[in-house]
Design a protein around this motif. Sequence first.
Motif, short mmCIF file in Angstrom:
data_model
loop_
_atom_site.label_atom_id
_atom_site.label_comp_id
_atom_site.label_asym_id
_atom_site.label_seq_id
_atom_site.Cartn_x
_atom_site.Cartn_y
_atom_site.Cartn_z
N PRO A 313 5.40 -22.36 -62.97
CA PRO A 313 4.49 -21.24 -63.19
C PRO A 313 3.02 -21.67 -63.23
CG PRO A 313 6.38 -21.04 -64.64
CD PRO A 313 6.45 -22.40 -64.01
N ALA A 314 2.75 -22.87 -63.76
CA ALA A 314 1.36 -23.35 -63.80
C ALA A 314 0.83 -23.52 -62.39
CB ALA A 314 1.29 -24.67 -64.56
N LEU A 315 1.63 -24.09 -61.50
CA LEU A 315 1.16 -24.33 -60.14
C LEU A 315 1.01 -23.03 -59.36
CD1 LEU A 315 0.52 -27.14 -59.14
CD2 LEU A 315 2.59 -27.10 -57.77
N VAL A 316 1.95 -22.10 -59.55
CA VAL A 316 1.88 -20.83 -58.83
C VAL A 316 0.68 -20.00 -59.30
CG1 VAL A 316 3.05 -18.61 -58.51
CG2 VAL A 316 4.33 -20.73 -58.28
N THR A 317 0.44 -19.93 -60.60
CA THR A 317 -0.71 -19.17 -61.09
C THR A 317 -2.02 -19.86 -60.71
OG1 THR A 317 -0.41 -20.22 -63.26
CG2 THR A 317 0.49 -18.01 -62.97
N LEU A 318 -2.02 -21.18 -60.66
CA LEU A 318 -3.20 -21.91 -60.20
C LEU A 318 -3.56 -21.49 -58.78
CD1 LEU A 318 -5.27 -24.25 -60.61
CD2 LEU A 318 -3.53 -25.79 -59.70
N ALA A 319 -2.55 -21.30 -57.95
CA ALA A 319 -2.80 -20.87 -56.58
C ALA A 319 -3.26 -19.41 -56.52
CB ALA A 319 -1.54 -21.05 -55.74
N LEU A 320 -2.58 -18.53 -57.24
CA LEU A 320 -2.87 -17.09 -57.13
C LEU A 320 -4.20 -16.70 -57.77
CD1 LEU A 320 0.64 -15.48 -57.81
CD2 LEU A 320 -0.55 -15.71 -55.63
N LEU A 321 -4.63 -17.43 -58.78
CA LEU A 321 -5.88 -17.05 -59.45
C LEU A 321 -7.12 -17.39 -58.63
CD1 LEU A 321 -5.01 -18.02 -63.14
CD2 LEU A 321 -5.70 -15.75 -62.34
N GLY A 322 -6.94 -18.06 -57.52
CA GLY A 322 -8.10 -18.43 -56.72
C GLY A 322 -8.31 -17.58 -55.50
N VAL A 323 -7.65 -16.40 -55.40
CA VAL A 323 -7.75 -15.62 -54.17
C VAL A 323 -8.35 -14.22 -54.39
CG1 VAL A 323 -5.91 -16.84 -52.98
CG2 VAL A 323 -5.34 -14.87 -54.40
N ARG A 324 -9.13 -14.07 -55.47
CA ARG A 324 -9.92 -12.85 -55.67
C ARG A 324 -9.10 -11.57 -55.67
NH1 ARG A 324 -15.09 -13.55 -51.65
NH2 ARG A 324 -16.00 -15.45 -52.55
N ASP A 325 -8.06 -11.49 -56.44
CA ASP A 325 -7.27 -10.26 -56.57
C ASP A 325 -6.66 -9.79 -55.26
OD1 ASP A 325 -7.72 -10.08 -59.28
OD2 ASP A 325 -9.56 -8.95 -59.02
N ARG A 326 -6.48 -10.70 -54.31
CA ARG A 326 -5.88 -10.32 -53.04
C ARG A 326 -4.38 -10.63 -53.10
NH1 ARG A 326 -9.11 -13.15 -50.17
NH2 ARG A 326 -7.70 -14.87 -49.72
N ALA A 327 -3.57 -9.75 -52.58
CA ALA A 327 -2.13 -9.99 -52.53
C ALA A 327 -1.81 -10.87 -51.32
CB ALA A 327 -1.37 -8.68 -52.44
N LEU A 328 -0.84 -11.76 -51.48
CA LEU A 328 -0.48 -12.70 -50.44
C LEU A 328 0.99 -12.58 -50.09
CD1 LEU A 328 -2.19 -15.94 -51.85
CD2 LEU A 328 -3.20 -14.22 -50.33
N THR A 329 1.31 -12.87 -48.85
CA THR A 329 2.71 -12.96 -48.46
C THR A 329 3.30 -14.24 -49.02
OG1 THR A 329 2.26 -14.18 -46.42
CG2 THR A 329 2.18 -11.76 -46.30
#
Length: 609
Positions: A313-329
């Motif tokens: 979860p730490a690694l996944v949230t680290l990735a998602l928190l850096g994309v400016r509220d954009r949803a990713l596939t």
Amino acid sequence: MALDLGPLLRSRKSYAREVLESPRFAQRLAELASRLGRPLAGVAAEARIGMEEIVTVQNPLYSAMFDHGLGPMHTRAWTIEPDLAALKRLRVLNKRHPLVFLPTHRSYADAFILTQTLRENGMPRNHILGGNNLGFFPLGTIIRRSGGVLIRRSINDDEVYKFVVREYLGYLVAQGRNLEWYMEGGRSRTGKLRPPRYGLLRYLVDAIQSGVADDMLLVPTSITYDQLHEIASMAAEEAGGAKSKEGLRWLARYARMQQQWIGTAFVRFGEPLSLREALERADTERQNSPWTVEKIAFEVFQRINRVTPVTAPALVTLALLGVRDRALTLAEVLSLVQPLIAYAEQRGLPLAQISHLADSMQLALVLDSLSQSGVVLCYERGTETVYGINPGQHSVAAYYRNSAIHWFINRALLEISLLEVADAPEADVLPKAWERAFALRDLLKFDFFFSDRQTFRDEIKAESLLIDPQFREHVGASAARRAVLQRAPFLIAHRVLPAFLEAYYVVADRLAAHPPEQPLDKAKFIEHCCNVGKQYVLQKRLRSPEAVSRELYGNALLLAANRGLLKPDVDGTLAARRQAFARELESAVRAVNAIDTLEQTRLGEEIPP
């Protein structure tokens, strides 16, 4: 074999009398009364009340209630994964020395997790020191009779009560008892280590220096959770909400919340530190000073960080928190996570089940788990499933990210330092880059436990070679400097630093606006920063909702105090120095945003803007 009924029959008051009537206690109590200029009888009566309040017993019946009644109520939400090899070593060491476990504090479950881990691995029961906010019936009754020492939350200038606590700790270590407490002083609201509190550690130093104890081993202990049920309420408190008062209703709500399994609790132990040896190594000119205790606490926290694992979860949230509220596939999330996994493996970081994230199906399971707990948004009604941080859940996601953030902070500082000299005209930009790196290190020293200057320099050099094996040659050519960052496997500064620097900026901005002739009420000032921080987030002046944080504002005030920005304006320069502080933070925020812009450009083909 005859049953030892002593622990069953002895009362807390009998243990209190044993301490109170000892020659050492009587002598030191008389010295205290003389120093305070108070009658001995009055000080003794006050000390008796305090001692009877904190003294504990390890009654087997109440210990069973703690372990098998309260324990499952707190621990059933996780599968516990301990470091068995480290526990085996601790069992051997404990035959010669008392152990002092100093765990991270993330949850009310911490003490139950560690107690179960030690019990199941043949370790003796700890005396756990905590706050008397948990002293309500029946919880307090069970805790105080199963080895728990509940101390008043606010001691302030109560010299008699401080003396009682110090003497009782000395009594316990003289008996060879193992201790446990949270040096952070309370649960972390951000997911990373809080600045340490030194009071209890000073009492142990006193026990050694006064001859009560020969030595004890400090055991840095990391308890890291995949997820926590209580994070949402802590995040709300951190952003300005009221803290729930502990009591029976609170305990019932907490027990219901813990009924759902939510992941794994990883228990890790750092290299034990001999307190006597640490004191002997201290600078003789500074021996017996707070500096010595602070250095020991700093070393303990560094050793905790070294064994704290990087969780999925730490690694996944680290990735998602850096994309400016954009949803990713899923494929886009995978493209962000894979370089982070490779980096962690390349550095040999302690990992907790993250290698499987390189597989898209396993990554989807982690995202689904975070979605079920409400942290990640999972939208499935379009042409393909997309993932992002749920609105209002950024602080929760940041909490999970921050459990591993210390592993990435040096890389982030290196990126900022390199970017700021990328377009410099001079050929040798390294002196300027080093100056910037050390300035950022100083700026964040109350939130991160950086190594000493020379070790930090070596760590940054190692990071530079991970970014580019020919780093020094490429930095020497002005045309190639920016390309070093553009070709890097990943950039991290915009995922690690924004919340911290933006929170610091809010404090600096509000300090600059505060009349220098007016004293600062810290509690009211932090409340004001929470309100203004929310405004700035709504206005998009700040990009990180998790920057609205009492804990981060408090650390920023520690930095401001360290720079003399909270003292009275004696020379007429305070307003100008506060404004310079605000400009420094504004510049740092801009630098992180520049890394963010560079990353969006780099990933333009893979992740549409």
